[in-house]
Design a protein around this motif. Sequence first.
Motif, short mmCIF file in Angstrom:
data_model
loop_
_atom_site.label_atom_id
_atom_site.label_comp_id
_atom_site.label_asym_id
_atom_site.label_seq_id
_atom_site.Cartn_x
_atom_site.Cartn_y
_atom_site.Cartn_z
N CYS A 41 -17.12 -28.41 54.65
CA CYS A 41 -15.73 -28.82 54.54
C CYS A 41 -14.89 -27.97 55.50
N VAL A 42 -13.76 -28.51 55.89
CA VAL A 42 -12.88 -27.84 56.85
C VAL A 42 -11.49 -27.70 56.24
N LEU A 43 -10.95 -26.48 56.28
CA LEU A 43 -9.59 -26.23 55.84
C LEU A 43 -8.71 -26.01 57.08
N TRP A 44 -7.49 -26.52 57.01
CA TRP A 44 -6.59 -26.43 58.15
C TRP A 44 -5.28 -25.73 57.78
N ASP A 45 -4.93 -24.69 58.52
CA ASP A 45 -3.56 -24.22 58.51
C ASP A 45 -2.73 -25.32 59.18
N VAL A 46 -1.41 -25.31 58.97
CA VAL A 46 -0.58 -26.39 59.53
C VAL A 46 0.32 -25.89 60.66
N ASP A 47 1.31 -25.04 60.36
CA ASP A 47 2.22 -24.56 61.39
C ASP A 47 1.47 -23.74 62.43
N GLY A 48 1.57 -24.16 63.69
CA GLY A 48 0.91 -23.43 64.77
C GLY A 48 -0.53 -23.83 64.99
N THR A 49 -1.08 -24.63 64.09
CA THR A 49 -2.47 -25.07 64.22
C THR A 49 -2.54 -26.58 64.42
N ILE A 50 -1.92 -27.33 63.51
CA ILE A 50 -1.85 -28.79 63.63
C ILE A 50 -0.51 -29.20 64.23
N ALA A 53 -8.00 -20.46 48.20
CA ALA A 53 -8.72 -20.63 46.93
C ALA A 53 -8.33 -21.95 46.26
N GLU A 54 -7.05 -22.29 46.30
CA GLU A 54 -6.59 -23.54 45.69
C GLU A 54 -7.13 -24.75 46.44
N ALA A 55 -7.18 -24.67 47.77
CA ALA A 55 -7.74 -25.77 48.54
C ALA A 55 -9.21 -25.99 48.21
N LEU A 56 -9.96 -24.89 48.10
CA LEU A 56 -11.37 -25.01 47.73
C LEU A 56 -11.52 -25.56 46.32
N ARG A 57 -10.63 -25.15 45.42
CA ARG A 57 -10.69 -25.64 44.03
C ARG A 57 -10.47 -27.14 43.99
N ARG A 58 -9.48 -27.62 44.74
CA ARG A 58 -9.20 -29.06 44.73
C ARG A 58 -10.31 -29.86 45.39
N LEU A 59 -10.88 -29.31 46.45
CA LEU A 59 -12.01 -30.01 47.08
C LEU A 59 -13.19 -30.08 46.12
N ALA A 60 -13.50 -28.98 45.46
CA ALA A 60 -14.61 -28.96 44.50
C ALA A 60 -14.36 -29.95 43.37
N ALA A 61 -13.11 -30.02 42.91
CA ALA A 61 -12.75 -30.95 41.83
C ALA A 61 -12.94 -32.40 42.27
N ALA A 62 -12.84 -32.63 43.59
CA ALA A 62 -13.04 -33.98 44.13
C ALA A 62 -14.51 -34.26 44.43
N GLY A 63 -15.39 -33.31 44.08
CA GLY A 63 -16.82 -33.51 44.27
C GLY A 63 -17.34 -33.06 45.62
N VAL A 64 -16.54 -32.30 46.35
CA VAL A 64 -16.93 -31.84 47.69
C VAL A 64 -17.81 -30.61 47.60
N ASP A 65 -18.82 -30.55 48.45
CA ASP A 65 -19.66 -29.36 48.59
C ASP A 65 -18.85 -28.30 49.34
N THR A 66 -18.51 -27.23 48.68
CA THR A 66 -17.71 -26.16 49.31
C THR A 66 -18.55 -24.92 49.62
N SER A 67 -19.85 -25.12 49.77
CA SER A 67 -20.75 -23.97 49.98
C SER A 67 -20.62 -23.38 51.38
N ARG A 68 -20.19 -24.19 52.37
CA ARG A 68 -20.04 -23.69 53.74
C ARG A 68 -18.68 -24.14 54.30
N PRO A 69 -17.61 -23.55 53.80
CA PRO A 69 -16.28 -23.93 54.30
C PRO A 69 -15.93 -23.16 55.55
N VAL A 70 -14.96 -23.68 56.29
CA VAL A 70 -14.38 -22.95 57.42
C VAL A 70 -12.88 -23.22 57.42
#
Length: 239
Positions: A9-18, A154-171
């Motif tokens: 899974c991929v996590l994104w900062d927003v300001d300055g990144t996207i 941590a909250e982003a990973l929690r929500r992804l996991a709650a959606a059934g996403v494999d969060t074992s190798r996030p970036v």
Amino acid sequence: MPSRSPWTCVLWDVDGTIVDASDGILRRLTIALEHFGKRPPTRAELVHWIGPPMYQSFQVNVGMTPEQSAEAVAFYRTLGKADGYTTGAKLFPGVGELITDVAACGIPQATASSKPEVQVVALMDHFDLSTSLTAIVGATPDEKTLSAKSDIVAEALRRLAAAGVDTSRPVLVGDRHHDVDGGAAQGVPVIFVRWGFSWPHESEGAQAVVDDVDQLRALLLFGEHAEQGAAATAGVADA
């Protein structure tokens, strides 16, 4: 089916990144700081403001007390609501296409931003990126209850996991040392992008550093998927 990415899974900062929202931020900061009798920043000084929670920045950058900072944040956010959260905002070149391509490869994604979540949702909707994201995560409206980057990751990973996403190798993809520190606190490696608002030393501790979207694409997508996406993006640019 072989994996299309080294990450689950991929996590994104927003300001300055996207998103480059610097024009609107500078305008609103100027109004807010003058309202409170403080000197507004120059464009060069925006590097001190974009990235950390505003509640923290008003204290660190202009010496406000926590109470004064809370008042300043409320005033600043009123300006933003009146402006419209997307006014003057633009995507950094190629990032929107990359997020779309990562989603098309079946890799779950989420935002992990210190901006208030209502603003992040508005921006992702505005740029038609919401459908490419499994979760849109930002700070709470008061920017105190949930604002530290480590807590947001941590909250982003929690929500992804709650959606059934494999969060074992996030970036996490980000552009400030807050992203590097916040990712490290949660055991999440960070790819640092240099097109945002940062000083050179802020990339220290990142898993990797990239100068452009093609380099980032190569780290998020394997082989043919990276090449096909880059070719498609180039085709759009040439049209």
